[in-house]
Motif scaffolding. Structure first.
Motif, short mmCIF file in Angstrom:
data_model
loop_
_atom_site.label_atom_id
_atom_site.label_comp_id
_atom_site.label_asym_id
_atom_site.label_seq_id
_atom_site.Cartn_x
_atom_site.Cartn_y
_atom_site.Cartn_z
N UNK A 26 5.97 -3.62 -16.14
CA UNK A 26 6.32 -3.21 -14.77
C UNK A 26 5.35 -3.78 -13.74
N UNK A 27 4.24 -4.37 -14.21
CA UNK A 27 3.24 -4.90 -13.29
C UNK A 27 3.62 -6.29 -12.81
N UNK A 28 3.35 -6.59 -11.55
CA UNK A 28 3.52 -7.95 -11.04
C UNK A 28 2.25 -8.75 -11.32
N UNK A 29 2.44 -9.99 -11.71
CA UNK A 29 1.31 -10.80 -12.18
C UNK A 29 0.31 -11.20 -11.12
N UNK A 62 -8.52 -3.23 -13.75
CA UNK A 62 -9.29 -2.78 -12.59
C UNK A 62 -8.36 -2.37 -11.44
N UNK A 63 -7.24 -3.07 -11.28
CA UNK A 63 -6.29 -2.73 -10.22
C UNK A 63 -5.59 -1.41 -10.50
N UNK A 64 -5.28 -1.16 -11.77
CA UNK A 64 -4.67 0.12 -12.13
C UNK A 64 -5.59 1.29 -11.77
N UNK A 73 0.33 3.79 -3.50
CA UNK A 73 1.67 3.88 -4.09
C UNK A 73 2.35 2.53 -4.22
N UNK A 74 1.76 1.50 -3.63
CA UNK A 74 2.31 0.14 -3.72
C UNK A 74 1.24 -0.82 -4.22
N UNK A 75 1.68 -1.77 -5.03
CA UNK A 75 0.80 -2.84 -5.49
C UNK A 75 1.64 -4.11 -5.51
N UNK A 76 1.27 -5.07 -4.68
CA UNK A 76 1.98 -6.35 -4.57
C UNK A 76 3.46 -6.14 -4.27
N UNK A 198 3.88 -5.31 7.17
CA UNK A 198 4.02 -4.59 5.91
C UNK A 198 4.82 -5.40 4.89
N UNK A 199 5.85 -6.12 5.36
CA UNK A 199 6.69 -6.90 4.44
C UNK A 199 5.87 -7.98 3.74
N UNK A 200 4.95 -8.59 4.47
CA UNK A 200 4.11 -9.64 3.91
C UNK A 200 3.06 -9.05 2.97
N UNK A 201 2.46 -7.95 3.38
CA UNK A 201 1.36 -7.35 2.63
C UNK A 201 1.81 -6.63 1.37
N UNK A 202 3.00 -6.05 1.41
CA UNK A 202 3.42 -5.17 0.32
C UNK A 202 2.81 -3.79 0.44
N UNK A 203 2.21 -3.50 1.60
CA UNK A 203 1.64 -2.19 1.91
C UNK A 203 1.53 -2.12 3.43
#
Length: 295
Positions: A26-29, A62-64, A73-76, A198-203
């Protein structure tokens, strides 16, 4: 990079628990910057893809943990594991990835293993520093830069140094390259948090400040402001920012050229990174693409 991706999946599958494999899927690379560095520096070494996979597992772990600490609540651009599952699951997934990475490191030369493992210790110290510094407004740029090095740049530095150790290249020169690249990389991320949408950042934009992080542009702005305006900036720290407050912060940063100052420092460090490896065109390309990704 295809080989690195296969190595990553192999390492995750070797953990031997389908739930770990599912959750990892489920993680984005992300950019895979650390693995790309290893492949560029140690292109001729057959063990380079595996080392790249190990370092990327460490970074993912580390990101988790970071998302749990920050209640992110958002990552990438996609929901984080702590949001879709829960914090306990995210922490345990991170622990499993860390453990697998460490156990896989033992197949490498002791110097390489020592370089990577020392960086993970630094990363953990940097994370704790970040947590402590978010408790109150931090106006100390030197303190911030020390935390940034430990939390972000140390693993990038170690990736470059370990790759050089694999192939008998000048480890210290490549370490200096990685260190300056890593610090520049994070400064650009700090800038992106302010100037992107926000669309660019993903947050959400300016999310770092709402979390309590005082990145370089905020420190520069604090130094430039006086009296009531400085008090207003500090009062906004770690608060949900209204559109009006966000607009005020951005306008003041533009007025005092805080973004330009931050970018100039990133550029200075990038130039030092390039100098460290005597203009290696492949590594120069990595620097240039990193510097351009926000503008």
């Amino acid at each position: 990079m295809e080989t690195v991706e296969k190595e990553i999946l192999t390492l995750v599958d070797e953990i031997g628990y389908d739930e770990i494999t599912r959750l990892f899927g489920t993680l984005k690379g992300g950019k895979r910057l650390r693995a790309k560095l290893i492949l560029e520096i140690a292109a001729e070494d057959k063990e380079a893809p595996k080392l790249g996979a190990i370092v990327e597992l460490i970074h993912a772990a580390s990101l988790l943990h970071d998302d749990v600490i920050d209640d992110a609540t958002l990552r990438r651009g996609v929901a984080s594991v702590n949001a879709t599952e829960d914090s306990k699951t995210a922490i345990m997934l991170g622990d499993a990835l860390y453990s697998k990475a460490y156990s896989s490191l033992v197949s490498f030369d002791e110097a390489v293993a020592r370089t990577v493992s020392a960086a993970v210790t630094a990363l953990s110290v940097g994370e704790l520093m970040d947590v402590r510094m978010s408790e109150a407004f931090n106006a100390d740029a030197e303190r911030y830069m020390q935390m940034l090095y430990l939390k972000t740049a140390a693993l990038i530095e170690a990736s470059a140094k370990a790759a050089a150790q694999l192939t008998g290249k000048d480890a210290e020169a490549y370490a200096l390259y990685g260190k300056n690249l890593g610090i520049s990389f994070q400064i650009i991320d700090d800038i992106l948090d302010i100037v992107s949408d926000e669309a660019t950042l993903g947050k959400p934009a300016l999310h770092d400040y709402e979390e309590g992080k005082c990145t370089l542009p905020y420190i520069y702005l604090y130094d430039a402001l006086e009296g009531a305006e400085r008090e207003r900036l500090v009062a906004s720290h770690k608060q949900k920012l209204s559109p009006e407050e966000s607009a005020w912060i951005k306008a003041k940063m533009q007025e005092h050229k805080c973004i330009e100052r931050s970018y100039a420092l990133a550029q200075e460090l990038s130039n030092k990174a390039i100098e460290a490896v005597s203009g290696d065109e492949r590594l120069v390309g990595i620097i240039e693409s990193m510097m351009k990704r926000s503008f």
